[in-house]
Design a protein around this motif. Structure first.
Motif, PDB file in Angstrom:
ATOM      1  N   LEU A 142       0.832  -1.245   0.121  1.00 12.57           N
ATOM      2  CA  LEU A 142       0.107  -0.052  -0.114  1.00 12.57           C
ATOM      3  C   LEU A 142       0.799   1.419   0.026  1.00 12.57           C
ATOM      4  O   LEU A 142       0.272   2.327  -0.503  1.00 12.57           O
ATOM      5  CB  LEU A 142      -0.891  -0.022   1.270  1.00 12.57           C
ATOM      6  N   THR A 143       2.177   1.149   0.730  1.00  9.49           N
ATOM      7  CA  THR A 143       3.073   2.361   0.613  1.00  9.49           C
ATOM      8  C   THR A 143       3.482   2.823  -0.905  1.00  9.49           C
ATOM      9  O   THR A 143       3.698   3.873  -0.999  1.00  9.49           O
ATOM     10  CB  THR A 143       3.872   1.927   1.455  1.00  9.49           C
ATOM     11  N   THR A 169      -2.196   8.145  -4.067  1.00 11.03           N
ATOM     12  CA  THR A 169      -3.703   8.602  -3.810  1.00 11.03           C
ATOM     13  C   THR A 169      -3.726   9.877  -3.733  1.00 11.03           C
ATOM     14  O   THR A 169      -2.846  10.526  -3.131  1.00 11.03           O
ATOM     15  CB  THR A 169      -4.159   7.950  -2.501  1.00 11.03           C
ATOM     16  N   GLU A 170      -4.917  10.583  -4.071  1.00 13.75           N
ATOM     17  CA  GLU A 170      -5.128  11.965  -4.075  1.00 13.75           C
ATOM     18  C   GLU A 170      -5.375  12.634  -2.618  1.00 13.75           C
ATOM     19  O   GLU A 170      -5.581  13.727  -2.001  1.00 13.75           O
ATOM     20  CB  GLU A 170      -5.867  12.333  -4.883  1.00 13.75           C
ATOM     21  N   GLY A 171      -5.958  11.649  -2.053  1.00 16.24           N
ATOM     22  CA  GLY A 171      -6.583  11.959  -0.694  1.00 16.24           C
ATOM     23  C   GLY A 171      -5.586  11.569   0.308  1.00 16.24           C
ATOM     24  O   GLY A 171      -4.440  11.303   0.173  1.00 16.24           O
ATOM     25  N   ASP A 172      -6.049  11.329   1.742  1.00 16.48           N
ATOM     26  CA  ASP A 172      -5.379  11.162   2.939  1.00 16.48           C
ATOM     27  C   ASP A 172      -5.227   9.522   2.982  1.00 16.48           C
ATOM     28  O   ASP A 172      -4.566   9.184   3.888  1.00 16.48           O
ATOM     29  CB  ASP A 172      -5.669  11.687   4.129  1.00 16.48           C
ATOM     30  N   ARG A 173      -5.969   9.000   2.278  1.00 17.78           N
ATOM     31  CA  ARG A 173      -6.130   7.487   2.553  1.00 17.78           C
ATOM     32  C   ARG A 173      -6.339   6.665   1.074  1.00 17.78           C
ATOM     33  O   ARG A 173      -6.916   7.345   0.129  1.00 17.78           O
ATOM     34  CB  ARG A 173      -7.057   6.770   3.539  1.00 17.78           C
ATOM     35  N   VAL A 174      -5.693   5.421   1.120  1.00  8.48           N
ATOM     36  CA  VAL A 174      -6.010   4.402  -0.182  1.00  8.48           C
ATOM     37  C   VAL A 174      -7.243   4.002  -0.296  1.00  8.48           C
ATOM     38  O   VAL A 174      -8.014   3.364   0.612  1.00  8.48           O
ATOM     39  CB  VAL A 174      -4.764   3.276  -0.089  1.00  8.48           C
ATOM     40  N   ARG A 175      -7.849   4.060  -1.294  1.00  4.08           N
ATOM     41  CA  ARG A 175      -9.380   3.491  -1.706  1.00  4.08           C
ATOM     42  C   ARG A 175      -9.077   2.494  -2.672  1.00  4.08           C
ATOM     43  O   ARG A 175      -8.048   2.314  -3.324  1.00  4.08           O
ATOM     44  CB  ARG A 175     -10.236   4.795  -2.284  1.00  4.08           C
ATOM     45  N   HIS A 176     -10.306   1.928  -3.018  1.00  3.52           N
ATOM     46  CA  HIS A 176     -10.556   0.919  -3.929  1.00  3.52           C
ATOM     47  C   HIS A 176      -9.960   1.199  -5.303  1.00  3.52           C
ATOM     48  O   HIS A 176      -9.543   0.647  -6.142  1.00  3.52           O
ATOM     49  CB  HIS A 176     -11.842   0.085  -3.969  1.00  3.52           C
TER      50      HIS A 176
END
Length: 430
Positions: free
Chosen positions: A164-165, A169-176
């Protein structure tokens, strides 16, 4: 002890060498008289070689796939007869003798291929490299990277083997959606699904025996013969109805397939087109138009394609042809066909049976000049005047040697066949 050299006998007229297709013994084996030693293949058949003496095998002529010349040593056997220069108790002397014999046999069989099995180099293993770590406060306190993601995203990433690192991602968390983008456009460097591959390992197979003979013959035919193929459609509705009636009233006679009926039609048509039933001698520049029809029948066997021959097909009726077809096919499949049953054809017929296909472009069985291939029977609606009726139709292919047979001749011959097959009562007319 005495040394006996079993030399390859003349196992076929005009044969200068034979191929080893199977060994039944190995060096050091004890063999008895009449015990099988090896299977040797010529252009015509496979023959089992049997030992004429009892003793111990001390040398073999080569490996499976090698060629051995007629009259050359095939197997050397140490017999029980006395021989002064090789003491029975001297194992070193026997080993030296076996080596000398092997070298002699290799020299006498220059056509045999020497296959050197070079061991594959050991795989290069990458050794782990330990990167130096600076002994500084900054290094000691470097933060551990940690990606924010929901439990479901983490579980999916774990199943896919994704770190995951490494996912942007454009946000603060990784999404599907970020995982999907990584799979489609992501780093793509080193990513592999954790599941086992369905791919099979490569399997090298040595081309020997019947398969090698088929390869050589087909290559020679395509190199030497300018092929052309003609295909025509034949309405076999009436023929199939007649075949069903004949089978229903056959008594103790064999069941008829399409093949014996087609052979009768061929034999009745050939007299008007003698160039079809011919053999071409390339070197002599002579075409022989044969009066007798010795029909080769391409037969698939566990060892590969074989062509047993129906002798004097023109003199046999449909029931006799059906009996001979079954006998020859069984002999070919079980390896019991005789040499004379596998040579001398003047024309060949090849059929894929129920596989059929729409059309075939068969390769000519050199030195013949033509090969006939019936294809699968299909039911289709056809126009009969202003009416539409259900018909059974079959495409018939013929490949010809254009040096001997013209396109007009091939088409005319097939039209002659068509007359008999579409009006099957003519098959039984004198």
């Amino acid at each position: 002890m005495a040394r006996f050299e079993f030399k390859l006998p003349d196992i076929g007229e005009g044969i200068s060498e034979a191929e080893i297709v199977a060994w039944h013994v190995k060096v050091g084996d004890r063999v008895e008289e009449d015990q099988g030693l090896a299977d040797m293949m010529t252009d015509k058949a496979t023959v089992e070689m049997e030992s004429p003496v009892s003793g111990t095998v001390i040398a073999l002529a080569g490996e499976v796939g090698d060629q051995v010349s007629i009259g050359s040593p095939l197997v050397v056997i140490e017999t029980d007869a006395a021989e002064d220069h090789v003491p029975a108790s001297d194992a070193a002397a026997r080993a030296e003798l076996a080596q000398d014999v092997a070298e002699q046999m290799g020299a006498e069989n220059p056509g045999a291929e020497e296959i050197a099995e070079t061991p594959a180099p050991p795989p290069v293993r990458a050794e782990p490299v330990e990167a130096p770590v600076a002994d500084t406060p900054a290094a000691a306190s470097a933060p551990v990277l940690h990606a924010l993601a929901s439990p479901a995203v983490r579980a999916r990433a774990a199943d896919l083997g994704i770190d995951l690192t490494q996912v942007k991602t454009e946000g603060d968390r990784v999404r599907h959606s970020d995982l999907d983008a990584f799979l489609r456009y992501g780093s793509g460097q080193g990513y592999q699904a954790p599941h086992a591959s369905n791919a099979r390992a490569d399997e090298p197979i040595k081309v020997i025996g019947m398969r090698r003979k088929i390869a050589e013959n087909m290559a020679a035919s395509k190199r030497a013969i300018p092929h052309f193929t003609y295909v025509d459609e034949i309405d076999v509705t009436a023929l199939e109805e007649m075949r069903a009636d004949l089978n229903n009233n056959r008594g103790g006679r064999p069941k008829l397939t399409m093949l014996p009926l087609l052979i009768v039609a061929i034999c009745k048509t050939i007299p008007d087109f003698p160039m079809i039933n011919a053999r071409y001698d390339d070197e002599a520049g002579v075409v022989t138009r044969h009066g007798q029809i010795h029909l080769g029948m391409a037969t698939q066997t566990p060892a590969g394609l074989m062509v047993p021959v129906i002798r004097d097909a023109q003199d046999r009726n449909v029931w006799q042809l059906a009996t001979e077809i079954a006998r020859l096919a069984e002999a070919a499949r079980t390896g019991k066909a005789k040499v004379e049953e596998l040579s001398g054809s003047t024309l060949t017929i090849t059929s894929l049976g129920p596989l059929g296909g729409i059309a075939t472009t068969p390769v000519i069985n050199r030195p013949e000049v033509a090969i006939i291939g019936p294809n699968k029977i299909v039911e289709r609606p056809v126009f009969d005047g202003d009416e539409i009726r259900r018909a059974k139709l079959m495409n018939l292919s013929i490949s010809c040697d254009h040096r001997v047979v013209d396109g007009w001749d091939a088409a005319s011959f097939v039209q002659g066949l068509k007359k008999y097959l579409e009006t099957p009562v003519l098959l039984f007319a004198s």
